[in-house]
Design a protein around this motif. Sequence first.
Motif, PDB file in Angstrom:
ATOM      1  N   UNK A  59       0.999  -1.302   0.001  1.00  0.00           N
ATOM      2  CA  UNK A  59       0.152  -0.165   0.019  1.00  0.00           C
ATOM      3  C   UNK A  59       0.940   1.127  -0.167  1.00  0.00           C
ATOM      4  N   UNK A  85      -4.831   3.340  -1.785  1.00  0.00           N
ATOM      5  CA  UNK A  85      -4.819   2.791  -0.226  1.00  0.00           C
ATOM      6  C   UNK A  85      -6.577   2.808  -0.032  1.00  0.00           C
ATOM      7  N   UNK A  86      -7.436   3.498  -0.725  1.00  0.00           N
ATOM      8  CA  UNK A  86      -8.737   3.348  -0.240  1.00  0.00           C
ATOM      9  C   UNK A  86      -9.536   1.946  -0.670  1.00  0.00           C
ATOM     10  N   UNK A  88      -7.553  -1.001  -0.228  1.00  0.00           N
ATOM     11  CA  UNK A  88      -6.832  -1.959   0.473  1.00  0.00           C
ATOM     12  C   UNK A  88      -7.110  -1.684   1.857  1.00  0.00           C
ATOM     13  N   UNK A  90      -6.421  -2.050   5.811  1.00  0.00           N
ATOM     14  CA  UNK A  90      -4.920  -1.644   6.443  1.00  0.00           C
ATOM     15  C   UNK A  90      -4.994  -1.902   8.077  1.00  0.00           C
ATOM     16  N   UNK A  92      -3.009  -2.447  11.741  1.00  0.00           N
ATOM     17  CA  UNK A  92      -1.742  -2.534  12.193  1.00  0.00           C
ATOM     18  C   UNK A  92      -1.595  -2.441  13.628  1.00  0.00           C
ATOM     19  N   UNK A 156     -13.167  -0.729  10.476  1.00  0.00           N
ATOM     20  CA  UNK A 156     -12.779   0.461   9.717  1.00  0.00           C
ATOM     21  C   UNK A 156     -11.980  -0.034   8.222  1.00  0.00           C
TER      22      UNK A 156
ATOM     23  N   UNK B 122      -3.227   5.406   5.846  1.00  0.00           N
ATOM     24  CA  UNK B 122      -3.469   3.990   5.557  1.00  0.00           C
ATOM     25  C   UNK B 122      -4.768   3.959   4.867  1.00  0.00           C
ATOM     26  N   UNK B 123      -5.643   4.899   5.456  1.00  0.00           N
ATOM     27  CA  UNK B 123      -7.079   4.793   4.922  1.00  0.00           C
ATOM     28  C   UNK B 123      -7.121   5.512   3.844  1.00  0.00           C
TER      29      UNK B 123
END
Lengths: 261, 512
Positions: A59, A85-86, A88, A90, A92, A156, B122-123
């Motif tokens: 990403x 990125x939208x 995928x 993610x 963490x 999310x 990340x988003x």
Amino acid sequence: MPAQSHPRGPSVAFDGVGKRYAGDVRAVDGVTLTIAGGEFVALVGASGSGKSTLLKMVNRLHKPGEGRVSIDGEPVDSVPVHLLRRRIGYVFQNIGLFPHMPVGENVALPLRLRGERYDEARVAELLDLVELPRALAARMPDALSGGQRQRVGVARALAAEPKLILMDEPFGALDPLTRDTLGRAVRKLHDRLGLTTIMVTHDMAEALLLADRILVMAAGEIVADASPHDMLTGKGGAVADTLVAVPREQAHLLSRLERGE
Amino acid sequence: MNQAFARVPDLLAQHILLSAAALLLGLAIALPLTIWSARRPAVARLTLGFASLIQTIPALALLALFYPLLLLLSGLMGGGIPALGFLPSLLALALYALLPILRNGVTGLTHIDPAVIEAADGVGMTARQRLWMVEAPLVVPVLMAGIRTAAVWTIGAATLATTVGQPCLGDLIFAGLQTQNWTLVIAGCVASAALALIVDALLGLAERGLRHRRKGQVRAALALLALGIAVALWPVLPTSGADKRVVVGAKGFGEQYILARMIGHRLEKAGYTVAYREGLGSAVVFGALASDDIDVYVDYSGTIWTNQMGRTETPPRETIVKGVGQWAMARHGVRLIGALGFENSYAFAMRGADAKRRGITTLADLAPQSRQMNLASDLEFLERPEWAAVKRAYPLNFKSAQAYAPSFMYHAIESGKADVISAFSSDGRISKLGLTVLGDPRHAIPGYDAILMVSPRRADDTRFVAALRPLVGHIPVDAMRRANYMVDRDDAQKKSADTAARWLEKQTGLSP
């Protein structure tokens, strides 16, 4: 690479990917491999082995020094980074919930980025998906337990219905019980939604129990690539054997204890 | 007492407007710099370094520096930029407000949990979305604390805007200090401290509201602040008849305050609306007149002769007045209406008994003994060309030389802290304290006739000039001295400058 066109998640390919840090330290060194659509892959290795760096090249939180990463054959740098990125999910270790937004807004954020209005029903659905009570939507993140927060993090990541999920030590900071239940929940979601999942972990037992395929990294290179069964039966190579030895030994000891020996 | 507080509302309104404008300008400059600095450590070092450097400059000096700077800029742009009043005050105070805002903003932005930033990236947020959706809401409470500090500093430092001719609560403090009218000083202090406390409390309310995400509380606090600014704006809005509004200037000592009131009274009688701008420095006041920031004031011929014109010779008094008049009209369009009839010269003075004991009657006698003596001067004298001229003519070499506000200079010689002072010849305190004025046999000090100076804008306004002309040649030095002493004394018989002006008008037959 529109996610909807896939019944299963997309494939991810690494082609001669490398990255070097200052002082000529090779974080990732010439990795070439393909992850098939719909696979649940665990990326295992000691800290500093390069597994997180490799994951974040997908990403583009990290940029490869050489080689190329592509999703369904399309290079990741062929689209603007925020659009990539939208698509995928993610997740963490440090979760990164937005502390100034209630849980519901955190969960719905990827939808807001797409220009959608806040949809209470959709948020409730997502909270159901990660087995959280719907009432939590109105709470602030700091009122939640660690396990609940990471479930919110997963919700999310799934909000925009991505078909590819990247997870970087997602359960690293959780207690063993929460870790186990959340791990199972994620695996269930993977199967139900037909995702491609890449999970970085340093815990071989977790990897063996959740993944379809295990990649072992050491000093920036892939040193083993095998299914959990092959790993346990010694077909993963020398490094894999050492890593597998610990949980296997523990499992034997536990079952002996159970049998009362 | 009431008279002191009567001026508060007007000056408070000006003070609020100046502080609010400076704070808003400071914010407008600081916010983009904050974002830029938070993204690049090298930029942060530069901007924070610059803001800290500004903070080390005393506010008074920063204000003063903007005067020549704007004058130069105005010269380069072909005029039109006011070098005095609102603009320099605004710029200096805005610069002053930068540091706390910038520092808190940068600290706040760089201390956001890295996980939150990683999640935002990340988003799939763009840099702009990350700023507005995540960074801004998280940094706002910290930033607000900085704005609060800046507001309190700005309100305090704004009292110094008096010195560059911007009306504010400092007018009361400076006028009070010069005339030892402590009620005025207290009125100015109380008003500005109360303002600072109220603004701090309201911004604090907004800050707490932001921290605990109580939108209503934030809105209420900001609405009250906006209301305060709106109320302050009301009386300042331009009204009709602007050409009937005149501004009388005055330097920062008693005689100037009295003369300004006399001028004001006459103009009021002629139908003008009069405002006063008092406490202006000698160097600033002439510039203010030449650029029409003030309309009229009283200067002293020798001051302009030596300071503005740079002359070193000392011809007879009439020659100096004539020379100043011609120069002022030719160079600045400023009209010298005439001399008032008295002189206020620099006059070196000693305690009478002391002078007798040492056998000193002139500066020439003083020179050889000056090594054992201490000099007290007013705030400007040691930097003025007159002092250089005196030193050229007489080999003076004092043990120490200390500058004071005029009232304190007299206290210094009375108490023996100083042996010689640079007094003013029209000062009532010379005779009251039994001081001996030393002669100037080598004519190092020029004549200092009080002269009425009118701005270029009013130079051809016949009604304006006619209203002032009766003052010319009508004020004898004795009467001026007695009026000065009414204001400059610090006992129960002390009078306000306005009362002294009315007394002097009666005394000189200017009013029945």
